[in-house]
Design a protein around this motif. Structure first.
Motif, PDB file in Angstrom:
ATOM      1  N   GLU A 248       0.831  -1.202   0.000  1.00 47.68           N
ATOM      2  CA  GLU A 248       0.000   0.000   0.000  1.00 47.68           C
ATOM      3  C   GLU A 248       0.868   1.255   0.000  1.00 47.68           C
ATOM      4  O   GLU A 248       0.599   2.216  -0.740  1.00 47.68           O
ATOM      5  CB  GLU A 248      -0.923  -0.012   1.213  1.00 47.68           C
TER       6      GLU A 248
ATOM      7  N   ASN B 284      -0.439   1.185  -9.557  1.00 45.03           N
ATOM      8  CA  ASN B 284      -1.483   0.173  -9.474  1.00 45.03           C
ATOM      9  C   ASN B 284      -0.946  -1.136  -8.900  1.00 45.03           C
ATOM     10  O   ASN B 284       0.201  -1.510  -9.147  1.00 45.03           O
ATOM     11  CB  ASN B 284      -2.091  -0.098 -10.854  1.00 45.03           C
TER      12      ASN B 284
ATOM     13  N   ASN C  45      -5.081  -3.758 -11.028  1.00 44.98           N
ATOM     14  CA  ASN C  45      -5.757  -2.616 -10.417  1.00 44.98           C
ATOM     15  C   ASN C  45      -6.687  -3.034  -9.277  1.00 44.98           C
ATOM     16  O   ASN C  45      -7.886  -2.728  -9.277  1.00 44.98           O
ATOM     17  CB  ASN C  45      -6.545  -1.846 -11.483  1.00 44.98           C
TER      18      ASN C  45
ATOM     19  N   THR D 286      -7.461  -3.271  -4.956  1.00 39.78           N
ATOM     20  CA  THR D 286      -7.288  -2.458  -3.754  1.00 39.78           C
ATOM     21  C   THR D 286      -6.481  -3.240  -2.715  1.00 39.78           C
ATOM     22  O   THR D 286      -6.351  -4.469  -2.811  1.00 39.78           O
ATOM     23  CB  THR D 286      -8.648  -2.094  -3.159  1.00 39.78           C
TER      24      THR D 286
ATOM     25  N   GLU E  19      -8.546  -6.045  -1.299  1.00 34.47           N
ATOM     26  CA  GLU E  19      -8.633  -7.188  -2.198  1.00 34.47           C
ATOM     27  C   GLU E  19      -7.327  -7.970  -2.209  1.00 34.47           C
ATOM     28  O   GLU E  19      -7.326  -9.209  -2.258  1.00 34.47           O
ATOM     29  CB  GLU E  19      -9.001  -6.713  -3.600  1.00 34.47           C
TER      30      GLU E  19
END
Length: 266
Positions: A118, A224, A236, A238, A241
């Protein structure tokens, strides 16, 4: 022998036909979108020519094809080696056996990885992280720099920082430890992949085409997050996910997040 005896078949024959059909379908799935399909078509054409030659009783051509048949099996093994390897890997996966294998708690490695990914995505730091599952990755680990370090988000970010000499290549994780960094992975040649994809994404797909590894990619250009498994690229996604996909992969569970994000080659 009666006609009924010739055409009759039982349950065993039905099972055999179903198994052959399943194997042929899986082989087609593995070959679809690759150059192996064109090679298979060429071999099929040669086979049809041989049939015609034998029916026409062409002696010289029949002799030539007889020499070809002697090395045909070896040629097929060499030409279709990646596809055969992937097919054997697919057949070697047994979910029934996996249920009886105790899996360690992977929550810490998942948390550390998701946190690192992240942050790298936000800062557009390119990353390529491969997680070993049932297939050993020693041949790829040996191409990099051995680390044998505990997985932490700080270490992952540091390894992929542009000023770090180990930032190129992949980090390979096995059994909650970073085995090595700067590892060289095989690059996929699949024609299904978008030509816009870089080497990181193609290397991720290439590794999962040949093994059952799970690979996480962060794009340096866009930030991404993508994951690759079973030769497919899911782009792409998150961080949440990613957490689901990675948890499923490391605990050998069925991918319950399949319906959340569809595989894509873009």
């Amino acid at each position: 022998m009666t006609l009924f005896e010739i055409i009759s078949f039982g349950v065993r024959d039905i099972i055999e036909i179903a198994l052959v059909a399943y194997l042929l379908f899986q082989l087609y799935r593995l070959m679809r979108g690759t150059i192996a399909v064109q090679i298979a078509v060429g071999l099929g054409a040669l086979f049809l020519v041989q049939v015609v030659v034998e029916l026409a009783n062409m002696t010289m051509l029949s002799t030539i094809f007889s020499y070809f048949n002697q090395v045909f099996v070896l040629a097929v093994i060499i030409i279709f080696q990646p596809e055969i390897r992937r097919l054997l890997l697919l057949l070697g996966k047994n979910p029934i056996v996996r249920r009886f294998v105790n899996t360690t708690d992977q929550s810490q490695i998942v948390n550390e990885t998701v946190t690192a990914v992240e942050q790298m995505a936000e800062r557009q730091i390119g990353a390529l992280i491969a997680f070993q599952r049932s297939t050993g990755l020693r041949s790829y680990i040996e191409t990099g720099k051995m680390l044998q370090a505990e997985v932490s988000h700080d270490l992952l970010i540091t390894l992929f920082h542009g000023q770090n000499p180990l930032h190129d290549g992949a980090v390979i994780v096995n059994d909650r430890r970073i085995e090595a960094a700067r590892c060289i992975l095989p690059v996929s040649t699949s024609m299904k992949l978008s030509p816009q994809l870089g080497l990181r994404h193609r290397a991720a797909v290439g590794l999962t085409e040949q093994t059952d590894a799970f690979v996480v990619v962060v794009s340096e250009e866009t930030g991404n997050i993508s994951v690759s498994r079973d030769g497919a690229l899911i782009s792409n996604i998150t961080p949440d996910e990613l957490r689901t996909y990675l948890t499923n992969a490391l605990t050998n569970q069925s991918a319950t997040a399949d319906s959340t994000v569809e595989p894509t080659t873009a």
